[in-house]
Design a protein around this motif. Structure first.
Motif, mmCIF file in Angstrom:
data_model
loop_
_atom_site.group_PDB
_atom_site.id
_atom_site.type_symbol
_atom_site.label_atom_id
_atom_site.label_comp_id
_atom_site.label_asym_id
_atom_site.label_seq_id
_atom_site.Cartn_x
_atom_site.Cartn_y
_atom_site.Cartn_z
ATOM 1 N N GLY A 72 0.790 -1.223 0.000
ATOM 2 C CA GLY A 72 0.000 0.000 0.000
ATOM 3 C C GLY A 72 0.824 1.275 0.000
ATOM 4 O O GLY A 72 0.494 2.242 -0.695
ATOM 5 N N SER A 73 1.922 1.293 0.788
ATOM 6 C CA SER A 73 2.690 2.539 0.884
ATOM 7 C C SER A 73 3.340 2.888 -0.455
ATOM 8 O O SER A 73 3.373 4.058 -0.851
ATOM 9 N N GLY A 74 3.834 1.863 -1.147
ATOM 10 C CA GLY A 74 4.454 2.093 -2.462
ATOM 11 C C GLY A 74 3.425 2.554 -3.483
ATOM 12 O O GLY A 74 3.703 3.413 -4.332
ATOM 13 N N LEU A 126 3.740 8.138 7.360
ATOM 14 C CA LEU A 126 3.639 6.854 8.068
ATOM 15 C C LEU A 126 2.421 6.115 7.518
ATOM 16 O O LEU A 126 1.350 6.706 7.375
ATOM 17 N N HIS A 127 2.607 4.835 7.205
ATOM 18 C CA HIS A 127 1.539 4.116 6.495
ATOM 19 C C HIS A 127 0.844 3.043 7.307
ATOM 20 O O HIS A 127 -0.262 2.655 6.982
ATOM 21 N N GLY A 128 1.514 2.485 8.293
ATOM 22 C CA GLY A 128 0.813 1.432 9.044
ATOM 23 C C GLY A 128 1.757 0.579 9.834
ATOM 24 O O GLY A 128 2.102 0.902 10.978
ATOM 25 N N PRO A 175 -5.488 11.255 4.385
ATOM 26 C CA PRO A 175 -5.890 9.876 4.095
ATOM 27 C C PRO A 175 -5.463 9.408 2.709
ATOM 28 O O PRO A 175 -5.067 10.213 1.867
ATOM 29 N N ASN A 176 -5.570 8.119 2.491
ATOM 30 C CA ASN A 176 -5.344 7.559 1.156
ATOM 31 C C ASN A 176 -6.357 8.173 0.193
ATOM 32 O O ASN A 176 -7.397 8.694 0.615
ATOM 33 N N PHE A 177 -6.051 8.086 -1.079
ATOM 34 C CA PHE A 177 -6.918 8.689 -2.103
ATOM 35 C C PHE A 177 -7.062 7.722 -3.273
ATOM 36 O O PHE A 177 -6.335 6.728 -3.363
ATOM 37 N N PHE A 198 -0.456 -10.753 0.838
ATOM 38 C CA PHE A 198 -0.500 -12.091 1.439
ATOM 39 C C PHE A 198 0.465 -12.253 2.615
ATOM 40 O O PHE A 198 1.102 -13.290 2.777
ATOM 41 N N ARG A 199 0.575 -11.177 3.407
ATOM 42 C CA ARG A 199 1.322 -11.315 4.660
ATOM 43 C C ARG A 199 0.340 -11.730 5.745
ATOM 44 O O ARG A 199 -0.871 -11.501 5.623
ATOM 45 N N ALA A 200 0.882 -12.311 6.839
ATOM 46 C CA ALA A 200 0.019 -12.848 7.896
ATOM 47 C C ALA A 200 -0.940 -11.780 8.424
ATOM 48 O O ALA A 200 -2.099 -12.075 8.749
ATOM 49 N N VAL A 201 -0.467 -10.509 8.480
ATOM 50 C CA VAL A 201 -1.281 -9.427 9.023
ATOM 51 C C VAL A 201 -2.576 -9.220 8.211
ATOM 52 O O VAL A 201 -3.575 -8.728 8.728
ATOM 53 N N LYS A 202 -2.579 -9.675 6.973
ATOM 54 C CA LYS A 202 -3.767 -9.532 6.112
ATOM 55 C C LYS A 202 -4.763 -10.682 6.289
ATOM 56 O O LYS A 202 -5.855 -10.631 5.736
ATOM 57 N N ARG A 203 -4.364 -11.733 6.985
ATOM 58 C CA ARG A 203 -5.203 -12.901 7.253
ATOM 59 C C ARG A 203 -5.911 -13.439 5.991
ATOM 60 O O ARG A 203 -7.140 -13.666 6.008
ATOM 61 N N HIS A 250 -4.464 -5.924 11.297
ATOM 62 C CA HIS A 250 -4.216 -4.487 11.465
ATOM 63 C C HIS A 250 -4.477 -3.847 10.119
ATOM 64 O O HIS A 250 -4.178 -4.445 9.088
ATOM 65 N N GLU A 251 -4.920 -2.611 10.133
ATOM 66 C CA GLU A 251 -5.076 -1.876 8.878
ATOM 67 C C GLU A 251 -5.125 -0.400 9.231
ATOM 68 O O GLU A 251 -6.060 0.064 9.870
ATOM 69 N N ALA A 252 -4.091 0.319 8.834
ATOM 70 C CA ALA A 252 -4.045 1.746 9.188
ATOM 71 C C ALA A 252 -5.121 2.526 8.457
ATOM 72 O O ALA A 252 -5.699 3.474 8.987
ATOM 73 N N PHE A 253 -5.395 2.134 7.224
ATOM 74 C CA PHE A 253 -6.439 2.807 6.451
ATOM 75 C C PHE A 253 -7.288 1.783 5.690
ATOM 76 O O PHE A 253 -8.486 1.691 5.897
ATOM 77 N N GLY A 254 -6.668 1.046 4.772
ATOM 78 C CA GLY A 254 -7.393 0.060 3.965
ATOM 79 C C GLY A 254 -7.557 0.529 2.533
ATOM 80 O O GLY A 254 -8.674 0.637 2.018
HETATM 81 O O1 GMT Z 1 0.585 -3.939 4.974
HETATM 82 C C1 GMT Z 1 0.366 -3.583 3.825
HETATM 83 O O2 GMT Z 1 -0.548 -3.955 3.130
HETATM 84 C C2 GMT Z 1 1.299 -2.654 3.186
HETATM 85 C C3 GMT Z 1 1.337 -1.411 3.977
HETATM 86 C C4 GMT Z 1 2.481 -0.619 3.497
HETATM 87 O O3 GMT Z 1 2.879 0.215 4.286
HETATM 88 O O4 GMT Z 1 2.998 -0.833 2.406
HETATM 89 O O5 GMT Z 1 0.074 -0.785 3.813
HETATM 90 C C5 GMT Z 1 -0.261 0.226 4.684
HETATM 91 O O6 GMT Z 1 -0.351 1.387 3.883
HETATM 92 C C6 GMT Z 1 -1.524 1.538 3.093
HETATM 93 C C7 GMT Z 1 -1.395 2.833 2.303
HETATM 94 O O7 GMT Z 1 -1.277 3.927 3.124
HETATM 95 C C8 GMT Z 1 -2.757 1.520 3.994
HETATM 96 O O8 GMT Z 1 -3.919 1.706 3.233
HETATM 97 C C9 GMT Z 1 -2.808 0.165 4.703
HETATM 98 O O9 GMT Z 1 -3.907 0.169 5.580
HETATM 99 C C10 GMT Z 1 -1.526 -0.062 5.478
HETATM 100 N N1 GMT Z 1 -1.509 -1.478 5.951
HETATM 101 C C11 GMT Z 1 -1.545 -1.787 7.233
HETATM 102 O O10 GMT Z 1 -1.651 -0.967 8.126
HETATM 103 C C12 GMT Z 1 -1.465 -3.238 7.542
#
Ligand code: GMT
Length: 365
Positions: free
Chosen positions: A13-15, A118-120, A171-173, A198-203, A272-276
């Motif tokens: 997501g961050s990339g 910061l992304h999550g 927020p994300n856009f 497909f990391r464990a945090v994504k279940r 966990h999901e900082a935004f989604g």
């Molecule tokens: O965990 C991921 O899926 C990747 C992670 C990242 O940093 O690359 O995603 C995070 O950033 C996204 C974009 O800002 C957010 O929408 C996701 O919610 C966030 N993932 C988590 O917090 C697990």
């Protein structure tokens, strides 16, 4: 403005946010320089978008090649050569530390402020590892601008790291012209989709468990887009449950905006999901999400209006919601319209990108 952007270039997501932001800024007249170890997956280069590869030299002494140093040196070099106004780094570990080093390397010659977004998991997981905690806190605090992708992550950053500087939530856009609902209903069975790394945090295994339950009520299929450590476990579980004929593993996909409109429901069962971001992209395509009520997801999804939120690991409740959406056409249409409306009215590029530009102007003083 001339902006250096650093992010993880692979699936994540961050990339994606960094890449889309860079391309949107370029379309608004800014000059963008991506500095990374590989070209980000969604990046298209043009005359205002440049890519500078970080060469991480190896040496027999190095069990771990020092990427952070190579990145800092490249940042300073690009900033000098192209007269950058600022750096914007996505994901604190280790990009903030590299930006801080680059800034200090050039301090005698020029000012090079940097913004950290910061992304999550940089805050909720990785940054809290004892070996990274202090350096993460130090480099976040040394940033000239700090942004987070949700109010939830903003609060967590203050709670966990005790940051005293102001942190802005941006927020994300989503580009709602690119991410559009389907013009006609798709062909074939009702379809759910899961998109992640497909990391464990994504279940992602929960998606297979949800599918098993939904299949007891109605025929459907599940598309699993992306790749990562949990993928083979998912494939094995689908085999063992005898439902592999209803699952398609698509691997890493570039054209997510083409896949989403062919689906009816997005599954986001994360721990966990900082935004989604995946849910937002789906919503822009009129695909409501069944997600977990974690982190910043409730800032995006209003449960019962434009999607559903359930507990982490509560696959029974998630399956019941998915079944409702797949079998009740009127409910699905109503939620699809509401989901699209949320994306357009609150998270379109037109409303979010200017917030980053404003942040850069503040940092430049
Ligand atoms: O965990 C991921 O899926 C990747 C992670 C990242 O940093 O690359 O995603 C995070 O950033 C996204 C974009 O800002 C957010 O929408 C996701 O919610 C966030 N993932 C988590 O917090 C697990």
């Amino acid at each position: 403005m001339k902006i250096g952007v650093t992010c993880y270039p692979t699936y994540g997501g961050s990339g994606i946010v960094a890449t889309e932001l860079g391309m949107e800024l370029a379309s608004r007249g800014h000059e963008i320089h991506f500095i990374s170890y590989a070209q980000p997956i969604r990046l298209t280069l043009d005359e205002r978008i440049h890519y500078h590869e970080v060469d991480v030299a190896t040496y027999p002494l190095f069990t771990y090649p020092p990427y952070t140093l190579a990145l800092a040196a490249r940042m300073a070099d690009v900033a000098q050569c192209y007269d950058l106004d600022l750096l914007h780094v996505h994901y604190a570990v280790p990009h903030s530390a590299s930006a801080l080093l680059a800034k200090q390397m050039l301090a005698a010659k020029r000012r090079l402020p940097f913004v950290t977004t910061l992304h999550g998991t940089d805050i909720t997981l990785v940054g809290q590892e004892p070996s990274y905690f202090e350096i993460t806190k130090f480099s976040i605090e040394a940033s000239d601008g700090i942004t987070t992708v949700s109010d939830y992550l903003n609060r967590r950053t203050t709670e966990v790291f005790g940051i005293t500087k102001p942190i802005q939530t941006i927020p994300n856009f989503v580009n709602c012209d690119l991410y559009q609902p389907a013009r006609e209903p798709h062909k074939g069975r009702p379809r759910m989709i899961h998109i992640s790394n497909f990391r464990a945090v994504k279940r992602p295994l929960d998606c297979i468990r949800v599918l098993e339950r939904v299949l007891c009520e109605t025929d459907c299929e599940l598309w699993m887009a992306g790749d990562g450590p949990e993928r083979t476990h998912c494939e094995r579980m689908a085999q063992e449950l005898g439902i592999h004929g209803n699952v398609r593993f698509l691997g890493k996909q570039d054209g997510i905006e083409q896949l989403l409109p062919q689906c009816d429901v997005l599954l986001l069962p994360s721990e966990h999901e900082a935004f989604g971001l995946a849910a937002l992209e789906a919503m822009a395509c009129g695909v409501p999400a069944v997600a977990t009520d974690v982190g910043g997801v409730s800032e995006l999804i209003s449960s019962g209006s434009d999607g559903f939120l359930e507990g982490v690991g509560n696959v029974g409740a998630q399956a019941a919601r998915a079944t409702q959406l797949l079998t009740d056409g009127a409910l699905r249409a109503q939620m699809a319209a509401a989901a699209r409306e949320t994306a357009v009215s609150r998270y379109s590029t037109e409303s979010i990108i200017p917030q980053y530009e404003q942040c850069y102007r503040a940092v430049l003083g």
